[in-house]
Design a protein around this motif. Structure first.
Motif, PDB file in Angstrom:
ATOM      1  N   ALA A   1       0.836  -1.068  -0.277  1.00 19.60           N
ATOM      2  CA  ALA A   1       0.028  -0.065  -0.170  1.00 19.60           C
ATOM      3  C   ALA A   1       0.620   1.168  -0.083  1.00 19.60           C
ATOM      4  O   ALA A   1       0.411   2.273  -0.645  1.00 19.60           O
ATOM      5  N   PHE A   2       1.893   1.186   0.683  1.00 21.72           N
ATOM      6  CA  PHE A   2       2.923   2.486   0.735  1.00 21.72           C
ATOM      7  C   PHE A   2       3.337   2.674  -0.717  1.00 21.72           C
ATOM      8  O   PHE A   2       3.301   3.922  -1.008  1.00 21.72           O
ATOM      9  N   LEU A   3       3.851   1.578  -1.371  1.00 22.14           N
ATOM     10  CA  LEU A   3       4.369   1.736  -2.741  1.00 22.14           C
ATOM     11  C   LEU A   3       3.440   2.470  -3.848  1.00 22.14           C
ATOM     12  O   LEU A   3       3.550   3.221  -4.395  1.00 22.14           O
ATOM     13  N   ILE A   4       2.318   2.171  -3.485  1.00 18.60           N
ATOM     14  CA  ILE A   4       0.956   2.694  -4.442  1.00 18.60           C
ATOM     15  C   ILE A   4       0.750   3.989  -3.948  1.00 18.60           C
ATOM     16  O   ILE A   4       0.632   4.964  -4.963  1.00 18.60           O
ATOM     17  N   MET A   5       0.763   4.402  -2.723  1.00 17.69           N
ATOM     18  CA  MET A   5       0.302   5.682  -2.342  1.00 17.69           C
ATOM     19  C   MET A   5       1.545   6.560  -2.130  1.00 17.69           C
ATOM     20  O   MET A   5       1.128   7.841  -1.944  1.00 17.69           O
TER      21      MET A   5
ATOM     22  N   GLN B   1       3.217  11.995   3.644  1.00 19.00           N
ATOM     23  CA  GLN B   1       2.016  12.535   3.753  1.00 19.00           C
ATOM     24  C   GLN B   1       0.747  11.397   3.617  1.00 19.00           C
ATOM     25  O   GLN B   1      -0.206  11.797   3.033  1.00 19.00           O
ATOM     26  N   ILE B   2       1.104  10.342   4.242  1.00 17.09           N
ATOM     27  CA  ILE B   2       0.140   9.093   4.439  1.00 17.09           C
ATOM     28  C   ILE B   2      -0.345   9.027   5.712  1.00 17.09           C
ATOM     29  O   ILE B   2       0.221   8.899   6.513  1.00 17.09           O
ATOM     30  N   SER B   3      -1.620   9.426   6.008  1.00 14.70           N
ATOM     31  CA  SER B   3      -2.274   8.735   7.459  1.00 14.70           C
ATOM     32  C   SER B   3      -2.952   7.589   7.291  1.00 14.70           C
ATOM     33  O   SER B   3      -3.729   7.258   6.309  1.00 14.70           O
ATOM     34  N   ILE B   4      -3.032   6.973   8.617  1.00 10.46           N
ATOM     35  CA  ILE B   4      -3.550   5.524   8.614  1.00 10.46           C
ATOM     36  C   ILE B   4      -4.645   5.494   9.652  1.00 10.46           C
ATOM     37  O   ILE B   4      -4.364   5.921  10.813  1.00 10.46           O
TER      38      ILE B   4
ATOM     39  N   LYS C   1      -4.969   9.042   2.502  1.00  6.87           N
ATOM     40  CA  LYS C   1      -5.553   8.441   3.744  1.00  6.87           C
ATOM     41  C   LYS C   1      -5.589   6.801   3.551  1.00  6.87           C
ATOM     42  O   LYS C   1      -6.393   6.431   2.536  1.00  6.87           O
ATOM     43  N   LEU C   2      -5.030   6.053   4.341  1.00  7.13           N
ATOM     44  CA  LEU C   2      -4.930   4.556   4.177  1.00  7.13           C
ATOM     45  C   LEU C   2      -5.932   4.116   5.289  1.00  7.13           C
ATOM     46  O   LEU C   2      -5.813   4.124   6.608  1.00  7.13           O
ATOM     47  N   LEU C   3      -6.889   3.382   4.877  1.00  8.99           N
ATOM     48  CA  LEU C   3      -8.051   2.794   5.840  1.00  8.99           C
ATOM     49  C   LEU C   3      -7.582   1.426   5.823  1.00  8.99           C
ATOM     50  O   LEU C   3      -7.735   0.641   5.016  1.00  8.99           O
TER      51      LEU C   3
END
Length: 998
Positions: free
Chosen positions: A527-531, A590-593, A537-539
């Motif tokens: 998911a990190f590689l994609i975003m 800049q990705i929030s989980i 925001k990762l849910l």
């Protein structure tokens, strides 16, 4: 991302999360410059430094040190804000008495003679500190005060308060670490030192500490007080329970400065622990409560108000070029409006005339110039909201960004193992996401993507040219790669039909899956590689303990032998550093989980919660989730998460006037520099707490200014700066600091510090620190009035802090701090702690002191809904066997049916189940087939409408259902004595004793 002005001297950052592994909080190593305020992509974090949270050299106000008098604990297992579904049988290690105190109108249990003991008229001095049972604040070292007297109690069934007719004999223990009891406390220096300085035990006349110059004809003129009397025939003092202060009106936002500073921002954005700022180090050393603030930068504005948006266009944002404070209502314009003096640093152009750059930059821009009237005010004042309102939002110009504003991005990572399928979680999640597609912020720029996982990782190509999604399976968990990286995150408006097709088919796609494994760690990296190109925001929807690949976790669970030892806190720390390291990477890009955890088995929330903690995310916990029972709660909370307005790629800084600075920060974020909080996503439901310190020996200004600045990207694509400004008076009198104190802010800061302390110390130490903080603060207040005869047999406290002891008791009996092994499951304890770290002041106080309402009168008489607004004390005496009551803590409803309630009410609300055991009955709110049930649903909706951050499921219990009634409701009525835990009256007596000790 953008930053403002980090040019301040370095100081200690917030304590690291994982002290056991010797890791410090992650922060970027990039250099921050004022000329580069825009989007910021920090470089990879530097090697971590060894550090220990809450060290003895910690900044003022932290929970440090060794022995502290223990507050209450060891109450029976309850779920707090995270009830376990379905509830397991309540364990008990104590022998139940014949009966518990019955409701009103029923006979009272009288203990036998061997259960009572009379104290002699005088007691010889004890050579050691007297033993105090867990749940009561002990006497300070050296005290000869006899210990409190308790009655045995069946868990969940409170006994009489101190001063009741019959008392149980005190019990002494030889095991100082045994769970459920405190051993003797050695006479060591008290650890809770909110501020540096020497505590003076004897009354001393110091500047600003003299007795108030008011009449001495009544206590009400100076302070509030409680009368403490000794009942005839008993050694123990008692307090009339009716005199105890209770916050039955809920949280009242401070309004003491509304007249003095009418242009301050609303308290829901910024609340200080005291609005009276101390003018010197000597004064702050005698203020033994915490000095700090609680900030909620994107809080929803009050009803009927909107945050004004100001666009300076070519002028650029007007701000002080020395301290970087934004233009606000408290700046003063001079020289006909051509110059202004900064309210925070007092800079005027002529002050630094030798600096040509500052001379030019501090002048009012020509486009912003306006003449002054005869009173010195700008003639365009009414057209300038930034000069009349404490809260305003500026549109940030191009220099505040280095790339175009990011679109709102939502990526869903869903566990599809067999436990997730059987619980019904997948179906509820898919249906909710589909129903929210039209309401996702940022249309038509919104990006969306999906991945699922069990023992393998499944990606989904949703390119707009396809008629249905393509599944791509990656089984190599050691070398993660992303197939078709450009088509896994798509524009929602362009691929809407493909997304809907996927969500419609997702539940059936895995309905026959029998895979037990969870490759959560590898899927997280995928998911990190994609975003990572955009952020967002990762849910995560997690149902199984990670078992494959990197990040796999052990079933370490709870260990009863560890509690009470120095290794106890390790259980509440992440087991694997992988999750903290990944959180640092996510925050950097800049990705929030947001974590949604569902398992009814051990899931290691201590490790998984780290992802939300360091990415400014949020943790939702649904133990033993079953869609038929708990699906509505998940639907509402997920909908709220998806549709609430969100600020993206944000940074937060709080500025102060001269001589003051914020030193430590508490909440969910990554500390990028000494005073810059990185928030990949922020919303109206998140708050942050911070502590203040004085940089100078004394302050010369009469007013102190604070300004909260949040630089973020709005969902509409604009880069904005939300600014909140507030002023507070600088005082020379300790009495003024107490008068202007804010219980809600103090308690919110207390809570966060106590929860953080549990990550490096025993639960007992955290409870002690809370208790001692209250004692020392009230003791210092009493010393102000020392020598007055009217203080005999009275406990005094300032009006502003009259509820603080009660909230302190509630905090010590809350899920993150309560008891030890067997009182709260490890996952529930950690989940409750993560949640409380993000709560606003209002939600925190509601959770700690919930509301209790009587409903049967309204249901029978159809009175106006205002009749249920009256809140009742959280004591068993409030419950009438003939009534129907609702308990609301903001996370759940408990509906309590009295044993002899009117049959009409039971039949109308429960139908054919009115006589069944209520543990097997669910209130169906969609079947409103009777007038009375419709009235009840109206009540529930009214209570939910006051705050929609969390959805309260309604759970039913009938009086006398053992032990369900005990752990579901009665254990929450903490004003009553419960087992070895003191009730409210005993707690106040113990605090009063220790406050009077010198």
């Amino acid at each position: 991302m953008g930053t403002e002005n980090p040019g301040r001297s370095s100081f200690l950052s917030r304590p690291p999360f994982d002290a056991a592994q010797g890791m410090a909080s992650f922060s970027s190593t990039a250099t921050m410059v004022e000329s580069e305020p825009p989007f910021f992509r920090p470089t990879p974090p530097a090697p971590p430094l060894a550090s220990t949270p809450f060290s003895l050299s910690a900044p003022p106000g932290q929970f440090n040190g060794a022995s502290v008098p223990p507050p209450p604990s060891n109450s029976p297992p309850t779920a707090g804000p995270f009830p376990r579904f379905p509830m397991t049988q309540f364990p008990s290690n104590t022998q139940a008495p014949p009966l518990f105190p019955p409701p009103m109108g029923q006979p009272t249990f009288q203990p036998s003679a061997d259960q009572t003991q009379s104290f002699p008229a005088s007691l010889p001095p004890q050579p050691h500190t007297p033993f105090v049972s867990m749940g009561s604040p002990p006497a300070l070292p050296g005290s000869t005060v006899p210990p409190p007297v308790f009655q045995p109690s069946f868990p969940g069934y409170p006994q009489k308060q101190a001063g009741a007719e019959m008392q149980a004999s005190p019990v002494h223990s030889s095991n100082p670490t045994s769970q459920g009891n405190y051993g003797s406390v050695p006479a060591q220096p008290l650890p809770f030192q909110p501020h540096q300085g020497v505590y003076v035990s004897q009354p001393m006349q110091q500047p600003g500490s003299g007795q108030p110059t008011v009449a001495i004809n009544g206590l009400a003129e100076d302070f509030n007080s409680l009368s403490i009397q000794t009942r005839p025939g008993l050694m123990e003092p008692s307090i009339d329970a009716k005199e105890l202060p209770r916050p039955l009106e809920g949280d009242e936002e401070p309004k003491s400065l509304a007249d003095m500073y009418p242009m301050n921002c609303n308290p829901r954005y910024l609340r200080l622990t005291t609005s009276g700022m101390p003018d010197s180090q000597s004064l702050i050393s005698r203020w033994h409560f915490l000095l700090g603030a609680v900030v909620c930068p994107l809080a929803e504005p009050p009803d009927g108000e909107e945050v004004p948006i100001v666009n300076f266009a070519a002028t650029g944002v007007v701000r002080c070029r020395r301290c970087r404070t934004y233009i606000n209502p408290y700046v003063k314009f001079t020289e006909g409006g051509r110059k202004f003096r900064c309210n925070a640093c007092s800079l005027l152009n002529d002050d630094l005339s030798e600096d040509a750059d500052l001379l030019a930059l501090c002048t009012v821009p020509s486009e912003y110039y306006a003449q002054l009237d005869a009173t010195g005010r700008r003639v365009d004042l009414n057209q300038r909201p930034e000069l009349t309102k404490g809260t305003v939002e500026f549109v940030a110009p191009a220099e505040y960004m280095v790339r175009p504003p990011m679109p709102p991005v939502y990526f869903f990572l869903i566990d599809v193992s067999i436990s997730a399928v059987r619980s019904g979680m997948i179906e509820v999640v898919a249906q909710t996401i589909r129903s929210c597609l039209d309401e996702l912020p940022g249309y038509p720029r919104t990006q969306i993507g999906f991945a699922t996982f069990d023992s393998t990782i499944h990606f989904y190509n949703m390119k707009s040219s396809l008629t249905q999604p393509q599944m791509l399976v990656v089984s190599d968990l050691d070398d993660i790669f992303v197939p078709l990286p450009d088509d896994l995150l798509v524009n929602l408006s362009e691929s809407r039909s493909v997304v809907e097709t996927f969500l419609d088919g997702l539940p059936s796609m895995f309905q026959d899956n029998v895979n037990l494994e969870s490759a959560f760690g590898p899927s997280l990296k995928a998911a990190f590689l994609i975003m990572s190109q955009l952020g967002g925001k990762l849910l995560v929807f997690q149902n199984t303990l990670p078992s494959l690949g990197v990040g796999r976790l052990k079933l370490r669970g709870d260990d009863s032998k560890v509690y009470g030892t120095d290794k106890e806190h390790v259980l509440r720390l992440p087991e694997d550093p992988f999750y903290k390291q990944m959180a640092a990477e996510f925050s950097k890009y800049q990705i929030s989980i947001n974590m949604y955890a569902f398992s009814d088995k051990y899931t290691d929330i201590a490790s998984l919660g780290t992802l939300a903690k360091y990415t400014a995310g949020q943790l939702y916990y649904y133990p033993a989730f079953q869609s038929a029972i708990h699906g509505e709660k998940l639907r509402n909370e997920l909908r709220r998460d998806l549709t609430r307005e969100t600020g993206w790629e944000a940074v937060l800084r709080v500025r102060c006037g001269k001589g003051v600075r914020f030193t430590t920060y508490h909440g969910n974020f990554m500390l990028r520099s000494t005073n810059l909080l990185a928030l990949p996503a922020v919303d109206c439901d998140k708050a942050f707490a911070m502590q203040l310190s004085l940089e100078e020996i004394s302050l010369t200004d009469q007013t102190m200014y604070f300004q909260v600045a949040l630089l973020y990207t709005a969902s509409c694509g604009e880069r904005r700066i939300r600014v909140h400004t507030a002023a507070a008076p600088v005082v020379k009198d300790l009495v003024e600091m107490y008068r202007l104190a804010d219980t809600g802010a103090i308690l919110s800061l207390f809570s966060r510090l106590a929860i953080e302390k549990t990550l490096s110390h025993k639960l007992e130490d955290a409870r002690r620190a809370v208790h001692l903080g209250i004692v020392k603060g009230l003791r210092d207040y009493r010393n102000i009035y020392a020598g007055q005869q009217r203080l005999v047999n009275r406990m005094i406290y300032p009006e502003s802090l009259k509820f603080l002891p009660l909230y302190g008791l509630a905090l010590c009996r809350s899920a993150p701090l309560r008891g030890g092994y067997g009182d709260v499951s490890l996952d529930e304890r950690c989940a409750a702690g993560h949640t409380m770290m993000t709560l606003t002041v209002k939600r925190m106080l509601k959770l700690l002191y919930p509301s209790l309402h009587r409903l049967d009168e309204y249901l029978l008489n159809a009175d106006d809904l205002k009749s249920i607004n009256r809140r009742l004390p959280l004591t068993r005496e409030s419950l009438d066997s003939r009534g129907l009551y609702i308990y609301d803590d903001g996370f759940q409803f408990i509906l309590w049916f009295g044993r002899v309630i009117s049959p009409d009410i039971a039949k109308n609300l429960l139908g054919s189940n009115f006589a069944a055991e209520l543990s097997k009955v669910t209130l169906n709110e969609n079947e409103n087939d009777t007038e009375m049930s419709r009235r009840l649903i109206k009540v529930l909706e009214k209570l939910r409408s006051t705050d929609r951050a969390y959805y309260q499921l309604c759970r039913l219990v009938r009086q006398g259902e053992h032990p369900r009634e005990g752990f579901l409701l009665l254990s929450y009525l903490f004003e009553d004595q419960l087992g070895a835990n003191n009730g409210y009256a005993d707690w106040m007596i113990q605090i009063s004793r220790q406050v009077q000790q010198t």
